[in-house]
Scaffold this motif. Structure first.
Motif, PDB file in Angstrom:
ATOM      1  N   ILE A 329       0.833  -1.201   0.000  1.00  0.00           N
ATOM      2  CA  ILE A 329       0.000   0.000   0.000  1.00  0.00           C
ATOM      3  C   ILE A 329       0.876   1.263   0.000  1.00  0.00           C
ATOM      4  N   SER A 330       1.999   1.214   0.720  1.00  0.00           N
ATOM      5  CA  SER A 330       2.918   2.354   0.741  1.00  0.00           C
ATOM      6  C   SER A 330       3.513   2.625  -0.630  1.00  0.00           C
ATOM      7  N   ALA A 331       3.712   1.568  -1.413  1.00  0.00           N
ATOM      8  CA  ALA A 331       4.310   1.716  -2.739  1.00  0.00           C
ATOM      9  C   ALA A 331       3.437   2.517  -3.692  1.00  0.00           C
ATOM     10  N   ILE A 332       2.145   2.626  -3.373  1.00  0.00           N
ATOM     11  CA  ILE A 332       1.255   3.459  -4.193  1.00  0.00           C
ATOM     12  C   ILE A 332       0.895   4.757  -3.464  1.00  0.00           C
ATOM     13  N   GLY A 333       1.700   5.100  -2.447  1.00  0.00           N
ATOM     14  CA  GLY A 333       1.551   6.394  -1.779  1.00  0.00           C
ATOM     15  C   GLY A 333       0.423   6.487  -0.780  1.00  0.00           C
ATOM     16  N   GLN A 334       0.001   5.351  -0.230  1.00  0.00           N
ATOM     17  CA  GLN A 334      -1.048   5.351   0.783  1.00  0.00           C
ATOM     18  C   GLN A 334      -0.468   4.840   2.103  1.00  0.00           C
ATOM     19  N   GLN A 335      -1.257   4.173   2.913  1.00  0.00           N
ATOM     20  CA  GLN A 335      -0.850   3.695   4.239  1.00  0.00           C
ATOM     21  C   GLN A 335      -0.420   4.897   5.076  1.00  0.00           C
ATOM     22  N   ASP A 336       0.823   4.954   5.539  1.00  0.00           N
ATOM     23  CA  ASP A 336       1.269   6.050   6.392  1.00  0.00           C
ATOM     24  C   ASP A 336       2.312   6.934   5.721  1.00  0.00           C
ATOM     25  N   VAL A 337       2.436   6.868   4.408  1.00  0.00           N
ATOM     26  CA  VAL A 337       3.337   7.775   3.694  1.00  0.00           C
ATOM     27  C   VAL A 337       2.735   9.173   3.753  1.00  0.00           C
ATOM     28  N   ARG A 338       3.552  10.174   4.103  1.00  0.00           N
ATOM     29  CA  ARG A 338       3.069  11.543   4.203  1.00  0.00           C
ATOM     30  C   ARG A 338       4.092  12.514   3.613  1.00  0.00           C
ATOM     31  N   VAL A 339       3.581  13.526   2.909  1.00  0.00           N
ATOM     32  CA  VAL A 339       4.466  14.474   2.226  1.00  0.00           C
ATOM     33  C   VAL A 339       3.930  15.892   2.338  1.00  0.00           C
ATOM     34  N   THR A 340       4.814  16.845   2.076  1.00  0.00           N
ATOM     35  CA  THR A 340       4.418  18.231   1.838  1.00  0.00           C
ATOM     36  C   THR A 340       4.435  18.478   0.336  1.00  0.00           C
ATOM     37  N   PRO A 341       3.680  19.455  -0.156  1.00  0.00           N
ATOM     38  CA  PRO A 341       3.800  19.839  -1.570  1.00  0.00           C
ATOM     39  C   PRO A 341       5.232  20.228  -1.944  1.00  0.00           C
ATOM     40  N   LEU A 342       5.965  20.855  -1.005  1.00  0.00           N
ATOM     41  CA  LEU A 342       7.360  21.188  -1.277  1.00  0.00           C
ATOM     42  C   LEU A 342       8.156  19.932  -1.596  1.00  0.00           C
ATOM     43  N   GLN A 343       7.968  18.875  -0.820  1.00  0.00           N
ATOM     44  CA  GLN A 343       8.703  17.630  -1.040  1.00  0.00           C
ATOM     45  C   GLN A 343       8.403  17.041  -2.410  1.00  0.00           C
ATOM     46  N   VAL A 344       7.145  17.065  -2.822  1.00  0.00           N
ATOM     47  CA  VAL A 344       6.776  16.512  -4.128  1.00  0.00           C
ATOM     48  C   VAL A 344       7.401  17.344  -5.248  1.00  0.00           C
TER      49      VAL A 344
END
Length: 483
Positions: A329-344
């Motif tokens: 699930i993390s591999a598709i950017g879900q579960q507990d993966v979290r980002v800021t727009p700056l990071q993306v």
């Protein structure tokens, strides 16, 4: 000397030493604390009695101090209102400053160690102290394009100059007018602040940098793809792409967006999986790569790092210690993966920059009142996110996303755009967040952009990254490249 006099002398000496020590402790050791005490009106008047330097964008003062006829002597003004609020922050007589007003405070109020010569000059000439001008990296047209394109939707947009790390746009919505918090009536300022705090749209939260971090959804597939390429795969490598993917160790089946089929054969190239954003393919790929490789690649893109621009950004996270189902699930950017727009935006910029991750920054230079440069930011590499070969392959794959994949809404006439969509589930009945990240021109990149629209914006549950966020990124890219 008789005994009573000796006692009186000793008592007087002890009292004098105690008084001397107390005064010294108060005036010297506690000086900083007393100066910072909100009840110290003398310190407050001294701070606000300084002609605070302006904050400048493209040669225009977006924040300035104007002389006024009250005890504070100068009024801080924000002529562009909410447009630049996530960048400038506010300067208040009641609350601690935020944004550039806080991060560059010593330059703006003239107390920086690098301005000692100016302070001596003012002392000798008797001139009033004056702060320095802080010139930002923000591009006015890019900032306005992002602000206007987001409209009344909640979300954020960040644009970065690929080769340097200069932040060209930083927008968070809903925003606020810093002037409401810069007045000289404590009562009015407190009322304005409490109203902003009570606003359900949370206008004081800087969603671009340091608000609540977001699940990235499918934009994280760039990290998973990069890890695959760095581990020997190529864009043409065939990977599993079943209609459903049984999460390891569970009875739960993962499906593709809308229940669609990625490939009739159950297999497809890595490039095509990214182009149509196939969930089942990337979940299976995530398990094949493993948590360690995904975490390593995420960290190479800047996850788990403290980033200052100079304001501190929230740390983007890729969780470890997961089971196989959670890794998928993390591999598709879900579960507990979290980002800021700056990071993306940093991820896209690194791919565009031949794989090199740059330090993002907002302050270009600082000038004194006589226009002398006292500080200038130089581009700085944070490290290599991916190899040159991986960066080239990722670029070609991202071009495919925009040309005939999920990101066609980001197309620009005569300019090749490389991008990736994302639609991130948020849990419960809430509509998904819509993401898009891109850079252009693909053959000689200048600008990288990341956009998030919370809960699908005006499209609600019908939102996708391609439909909602891609047109906003397109507007920002066009604003920069049309200049």
């Amino acid at each position: 000397m008789n005994k009573p006099l000796r006692r009186l002398w000793v008592i007087s000496l002890v009292m004098f030493v105690g008084l001397f020590g107390s005064v010294t402790w108060t005036q010297f050791f506690n000086a900083a604390e007393l100066n910072a005490d909100s009840r110290n009106t003398r310190s407050l008047y001294r701070e606000y009695g300084t002609n605070r330097g302006p904050i400048v964008v493209d040669g225009k003062e977006i924040v300035a101090s104007t002389p006024v006829n009250d005890a504070f002597k100068y009024q801080r003004e924000y002529p562009y209102g909410a447009l630049y609020a996530p960048v400038t922050g506010y300067y208040s007589i009641v609350y601690s400053p935020t944004g550039i007003e806080r991060a560059s405070n010593e330059y703006l109020n003239g107390t920086s160690d690098s301005l000692w010569l100016n302070r001596i000059e003012h002392l000798i000439t008797g001139a009033d102290p004056q702060g320095s001008a802080v010139e930002l990296t923000i591009d006015e047209k890019a900032q306005r394009a992002a602000y206007d394109a987001l409209g009344d939707q909640r979300g954020a947009a960040v644009a970065i100059e690929v080769k340097t790390g200069r932040i060209l746009a930083l927008v968070s919505k809903p925003s606020f007018d810093p002037s409401d918090l810069a007045g000289h009536s404590s009562k009015e300022v407190v009322e304005a602040y409490e109203k902003l705090l009570a606003d359900p749209g949370k206008p004081l939260v800087n969603r671009a940098l340091a608000g609540d971090t977001y699940p990235p959804g499918s934009v994280f597939k760039l990290v998973t793809t990069a890890a695959a390429l760095e581990n020997g795969m190529s864009a043409e490598t065939e990977i599993d792409a079943p209609d459903t993917y049984r999460l390891p160790g569970t009875t739960t089946d993962l499906r593709n967006f809308g229940g669609s089929q990625c490939a009739a054969s159950g297999h497809m190239s890595l490039a095509n999986a990214l182009r149509i954003s196939c969930n089942t393919a990337f979940a299976a790929l995530g398990n094949e790569l493993g948590e360690e490789e995904l975490a390593k690649q995420a960290q190479a893109f800047g996850f788990e790092q403290e980033i200052q621009v100079p304001m501190s950004a929230a740390i983007s996270r890729y969780p470890t210690g997961q089971n196989d189902a959670q890794v998928a699930i993390s591999a598709i950017g879900q579960q507990d993966v979290r980002v800021t727009p700056l990071q993306v935006a940093m991820m896209s910029a690194a791919i565009a920059n031949d794989g090199v991750l740059m330090q993002p920054y907002l302050v270009d230079r600082v000038r004194t009142a006589d226009l002398s440069v006292v500080s200038e930011t130089k581009p700085q590499e944070l490290g290599r996110a991916v190899s040159s070969s991986t960066a080239r392959q990722l670029t070609e794959m991202m071009v495919g996303v925009v040309e005939n994949g999920t990101g066609t809404s980001a197309q620009l006439s005569g300019i090749q755009v490389a991008g990736k969509t994302g639609t991130a589930e948020t849990g419960g009945d809430a509509a998904p967040h819509a993401w898009f990240t891109a850079f252009a021109p693909a053959d000689d990149p200048e600008i990288a952009v990341a956009v998030v629209v919370e809960n699908g914006g005006t499209a609600g549950s019908e939102a996708t990254g391609g439909r909602v966020a891609a047109p906003i990124a397109r507007a920002v890219i066009k604003a920069v490249l049309d200049q």
